[in-house]
Design a protein around this motif. Structure first.
Motif, PDB file in Angstrom:
ATOM      1  N   VAL A 175      72.228  -2.493  69.696  1.00 57.03           N
ATOM      2  CA  VAL A 175      72.630  -1.100  68.938  1.00 57.03           C
ATOM      3  C   VAL A 175      72.336  -0.762  68.390  1.00 57.03           C
ATOM      4  CG1 VAL A 175      74.233  -0.072  67.110  1.00 57.03           C
ATOM      5  CG2 VAL A 175      75.374  -2.181  67.065  1.00 57.03           C
ATOM      6  N   VAL A 176      71.492   0.475  69.099  1.00 52.75           N
ATOM      7  CA  VAL A 176      70.461   1.036  68.079  1.00 52.75           C
ATOM      8  C   VAL A 176      70.365   1.873  67.754  1.00 52.75           C
ATOM      9  CG1 VAL A 176      68.493   3.004  69.929  1.00 52.75           C
ATOM     10  CG2 VAL A 176      70.020   1.228  71.610  1.00 52.75           C
ATOM     11  N   SER A 177      68.711   2.414  66.652  1.00 57.17           N
ATOM     12  CA  SER A 177      69.043   3.285  65.884  1.00 57.17           C
ATOM     13  C   SER A 177      69.780   4.747  65.517  1.00 57.17           C
ATOM     14  CB  SER A 177      67.984   2.979  64.441  1.00 57.17           C
ATOM     15  OG  SER A 177      68.209   1.407  64.518  1.00 57.17           O
ATOM     16  N   HIS A 178      69.498   5.181  66.417  1.00 55.94           N
ATOM     17  CA  HIS A 178      69.421   6.487  66.691  1.00 55.94           C
ATOM     18  C   HIS A 178      70.440   6.780  67.760  1.00 55.94           C
ATOM     19  CE1 HIS A 178      65.815   7.018  64.678  1.00 55.94           C
ATOM     20  NE2 HIS A 178      64.999   6.554  64.744  1.00 55.94           N
ATOM     21  N   SER A 179      70.454   8.216  68.174  1.00 60.40           N
ATOM     22  CA  SER A 179      71.538   8.863  69.245  1.00 60.40           C
ATOM     23  C   SER A 179      70.807   8.729  70.494  1.00 60.40           C
ATOM     24  CB  SER A 179      72.124  10.175  69.048  1.00 60.40           C
ATOM     25  OG  SER A 179      71.300  11.326  68.879  1.00 60.40           O
ATOM     26  N   TYR A 180      69.500   7.767  70.851  1.00 63.26           N
ATOM     27  CA  TYR A 180      69.016   7.751  71.730  1.00 63.26           C
ATOM     28  C   TYR A 180      67.663   7.310  71.640  1.00 63.26           C
ATOM     29  CZ  TYR A 180      66.162  10.564  68.472  1.00 63.26           C
ATOM     30  OH  TYR A 180      65.060  10.610  67.772  1.00 63.26           O
ATOM     31  N   VAL A 258      54.613  11.078  62.649  1.00 63.86           N
ATOM     32  CA  VAL A 258      53.893   9.751  61.775  1.00 63.86           C
ATOM     33  C   VAL A 258      55.496   9.077  60.739  1.00 63.86           C
ATOM     34  CG1 VAL A 258      52.430   9.268  59.858  1.00 63.86           C
ATOM     35  CG2 VAL A 258      51.634  11.292  62.166  1.00 63.86           C
ATOM     36  N   SER A 259      55.649  10.128  60.294  1.00 64.48           N
ATOM     37  CA  SER A 259      57.352   9.741  59.748  1.00 64.48           C
ATOM     38  C   SER A 259      58.105   8.972  59.685  1.00 64.48           C
ATOM     39  CB  SER A 259      57.616  10.711  58.683  1.00 64.48           C
ATOM     40  OG  SER A 259      57.114  11.749  57.522  1.00 64.48           O
ATOM     41  N   LEU A 260      58.655   9.050  61.247  1.00 63.93           N
ATOM     42  CA  LEU A 260      59.494   8.586  62.011  1.00 63.93           C
ATOM     43  C   LEU A 260      58.983   6.921  62.533  1.00 63.93           C
ATOM     44  CD1 LEU A 260      62.586   7.715  63.441  1.00 63.93           C
ATOM     45  CD2 LEU A 260      60.905   9.296  65.273  1.00 63.93           C
ATOM     46  N   ALA A 261      57.961   6.808  63.316  1.00 61.76           N
ATOM     47  CA  ALA A 261      56.799   5.665  63.479  1.00 61.76           C
ATOM     48  C   ALA A 261      56.901   4.798  61.848  1.00 61.76           C
ATOM     49  CB  ALA A 261      55.666   5.686  63.460  1.00 61.76           C
ATOM     50  N   VAL A 262      56.203   5.469  60.563  1.00 62.76           N
ATOM     51  CA  VAL A 262      56.529   4.738  59.486  1.00 62.76           C
ATOM     52  C   VAL A 262      57.198   4.041  59.162  1.00 62.76           C
ATOM     53  CG1 VAL A 262      55.886   4.712  57.320  1.00 62.76           C
ATOM     54  CG2 VAL A 262      54.064   6.007  58.680  1.00 62.76           C
ATOM     55  N   ILE A 263      58.433   5.005  59.338  1.00 61.70           N
ATOM     56  CA  ILE A 263      59.812   3.794  58.726  1.00 61.70           C
ATOM     57  C   ILE A 263      60.087   2.919  60.053  1.00 61.70           C
ATOM     58  CG2 ILE A 263      62.083   4.667  58.392  1.00 61.70           C
ATOM     59  CD1 ILE A 263      61.618   7.311  57.701  1.00 61.70           C
ATOM     60  N   HIS A 264      59.998   2.976  61.134  1.00 59.50           N
ATOM     61  CA  HIS A 264      60.457   1.910  62.160  1.00 59.50           C
ATOM     62  C   HIS A 264      60.027   0.657  62.068  1.00 59.50           C
ATOM     63  CE1 HIS A 264      63.177   3.620  65.223  1.00 59.50           C
ATOM     64  NE2 HIS A 264      62.869   4.781  64.688  1.00 59.50           N
ATOM     65  N   HIS A 272      67.808   3.464  56.208  1.00 61.56           N
ATOM     66  CA  HIS A 272      68.157   3.953  57.542  1.00 61.56           C
ATOM     67  C   HIS A 272      68.159   5.031  57.596  1.00 61.56           C
ATOM     68  CE1 HIS A 272      70.198   2.791  61.489  1.00 61.56           C
ATOM     69  NE2 HIS A 272      71.931   3.061  60.842  1.00 61.56           N
ATOM     70  N   LEU A 273      68.845   5.629  56.869  1.00 64.18           N
ATOM     71  CA  LEU A 273      70.132   6.967  56.849  1.00 64.18           C
ATOM     72  C   LEU A 273      68.969   8.054  56.936  1.00 64.18           C
ATOM     73  CD1 LEU A 273      72.462   7.309  54.772  1.00 64.18           C
ATOM     74  CD2 LEU A 273      72.870   7.832  56.616  1.00 64.18           C
ATOM     75  N   LEU A 274      67.162   7.268  56.234  1.00 63.98           N
ATOM     76  CA  LEU A 274      66.237   8.699  56.329  1.00 63.98           C
ATOM     77  C   LEU A 274      65.717   8.420  57.956  1.00 63.98           C
ATOM     78  CD1 LEU A 274      64.497   9.681  54.455  1.00 63.98           C
ATOM     79  CD2 LEU A 274      63.416   7.591  54.232  1.00 63.98           C
ATOM     80  N   GLN A 275      65.808   6.901  58.473  1.00 65.01           N
ATOM     81  CA  GLN A 275      65.070   7.353  59.875  1.00 65.01           C
ATOM     82  C   GLN A 275      66.249   7.371  60.842  1.00 65.01           C
ATOM     83  OE1 GLN A 275      65.564   3.172  62.504  1.00 65.01           O
ATOM     84  NE2 GLN A 275      64.312   3.250  61.231  1.00 65.01           N
ATOM     85  N   TYR A 280      66.632  13.059  64.088  1.00 63.67           N
ATOM     86  CA  TYR A 280      66.823  14.355  64.168  1.00 63.67           C
ATOM     87  C   TYR A 280      65.771  15.636  64.494  1.00 63.67           C
ATOM     88  CZ  TYR A 280      71.699  12.671  65.361  1.00 63.67           C
ATOM     89  OH  TYR A 280      72.579  12.042  65.418  1.00 63.67           O
ATOM     90  N   ILE A 281      64.987  14.918  63.240  1.00 63.58           N
ATOM     91  CA  ILE A 281      64.080  16.790  62.758  1.00 63.58           C
ATOM     92  C   ILE A 281      62.901  16.757  63.700  1.00 63.58           C
ATOM     93  CG2 ILE A 281      62.091  16.982  61.299  1.00 63.58           C
ATOM     94  CD1 ILE A 281      63.656  16.230  59.146  1.00 63.58           C
ATOM     95  N   TYR A 282      62.269  15.123  64.798  1.00 61.20           N
ATOM     96  CA  TYR A 282      61.629  14.750  65.527  1.00 61.20           C
ATOM     97  C   TYR A 282      61.524  15.733  67.154  1.00 61.20           C
ATOM     98  CZ  TYR A 282      59.038  12.347  68.983  1.00 61.20           C
ATOM     99  OH  TYR A 282      58.077  11.863  69.965  1.00 61.20           O
ATOM    100  N   VAL A 283      63.158  15.183  67.100  1.00 60.11           N
ATOM    101  CA  VAL A 283      63.653  15.883  68.370  1.00 60.11           C
ATOM    102  C   VAL A 283      63.409  17.363  68.263  1.00 60.11           C
ATOM    103  CG1 VAL A 283      64.054  13.140  69.700  1.00 60.11           C
ATOM    104  CG2 VAL A 283      65.933  14.874  68.520  1.00 60.11           C
ATOM    105  N   LEU A 284      64.336  17.897  67.980  1.00 60.44           N
ATOM    106  CA  LEU A 284      65.147  19.035  67.392  1.00 60.44           C
ATOM    107  C   LEU A 284      64.658  20.009  66.832  1.00 60.44           C
ATOM    108  CD1 LEU A 284      68.849  17.959  66.373  1.00 60.44           C
ATOM    109  CD2 LEU A 284      67.437  18.648  68.637  1.00 60.44           C
TER     110      LEU A 284
END
Length: 311
Positions: A175-180, A258-264, A272-275, A280-284
């Motif tokens: 199970v991957v944490s994102h939709s990608y 940077v935020s996504l990398a730190v959370i990961h 998890h919800l913050l991740q 979605y912010i990162y790619v959209l």
């Protein structure tokens, strides 16, 4: 979930994740997502079309903007099929090879965009520091070489990722944490030691986000030094105003990344919800906002867009 120790990686599958706990409203969530993707594609394609067809926009600044639009389009198109597949059709399954291919393209376009932002910072520095020689320094051939370096750098840095991930064995269902698929997310699912992946991933972050943000900061220090030497306050403000769009693009790109990398790397299960949110912010957000910001701040571009709709 049952795990078999001798599971071959070729038999494993990944299950992508949308927004956990909101499965009953996926169809409603898909409406704004489809709208965002449509605006991203139309906006960035429109920017490319206007710059291509208008000779007066064949200047270094707009050529670099075209590169930024191409990377934004590539990043959006890479994530769009799996993201919309989840929310429209509840299609979560993705094969191993397709997941690794998505890792390749997502990180390639991200690192290339980071390099383009550095090039755009250099472009603003030359335009303010030496405006009379601006066009002679940033010739089309030189810009083309800079663009080629950005692409080669982006591809070369991430090229080992799929191979580093493919050497692992995985559970039959992951199970991957994102939709990608992203490298940091996928490597945690491996049933093996991921030290090498962690070290290389950290090296990539330092050599892209760390180095590029430092170069951009250095460029703006030089820009401020040049602007402060200008006697006229009006001219100083006018020079700084040409940098606003680029600064917005830099913040829109680096803060979610940077935020996504730190959370990961350092987040726990409660984040998890913050991740998902920053994912979605990162790619959209950057592909959505960059055309809007540049269209609002660039008078030449804004006039061309208005002319497309009003004769």
């Amino acid at each position: 979930m049952l795990a078999v120790n001798d599971t071959k990686s070729t038999t494993a599958v990944f299950l992508l994740t949308g927004i956990v706990g909101h499965e009953d409203v996926y169809l409603w969530i898909s409406i704004p997502l489809c709208l965002v993707y449509a605006i991203v594609i139309i906006g960035n394609t429109g920017i490319l079309f206007i710059i291509k067809t208008d000779p007066s926009l064949h200047e270094p600044m707009y050529i670099f903007l075209s590169m930024l639009a191409i990377t934004d389009l590539g990043l959006s198109i890479t994530t769009m099929p799996t993201t919309l597949g989840i929310f429209l059709f509840n299609s979560r399954e993705i094969s191993l090879d397709a997941c690794f291919a998505q890792v390749f393209f997502i990180h390639s376009f991200s690192y290339t965009e980071s390099s383009v932002l550095v090039s755009m910072a250099f472009d603003r520095f030359i335009a303010i520091r030496d405006p009379l020689r601006y066009a002679s320094i940033l010739t089309p051939l030189r810009i083309a070489k800079m663009g080629l370096v950005c692409v080669i750098r982006g591809v070369a840095l991430q090229f080992p990722f799929p191979f580093l991930l493919k050497r692992f064995q995985y559970w039959r269902v992951n199970v991957v944490s994102h939709s990608y698929c992203m490298h940091n997310d996928v490597m945690k699912l491996a049933s093996a030691d991921i030290t090498v992946n962690n070290i290389y991933g950290f090296f990539i972050i330092l050599s892209t986000v760390g180095l590029d943000s430092l170069l951009i900061l250095l460029s703006y220090v030089m820009i401020l030094k040049t602007v402060l030497s200008i006697a006229s306050r009006m001219e100083s403000l006018r020079a700084l105003n040409t940098c606003v769009s680029h600064l917005c693009a830099v913040l829109l790109f680096y803060i979610p990344m940077v935020s996504l990398a730190v959370i990961h790397r350092f987040g726990n299960s409660s984040s998890h919800l913050l991740q998902i949110f920053f994912g979605y912010i990162y790619v959209l957000v950057p592909p959505l906002m960059n055309p809007i910001v540049y269209s609002m701040k660039s008078k030449q571009l804004r006039v061309r867009i208005i002319r497309m709709f009003v004769k």
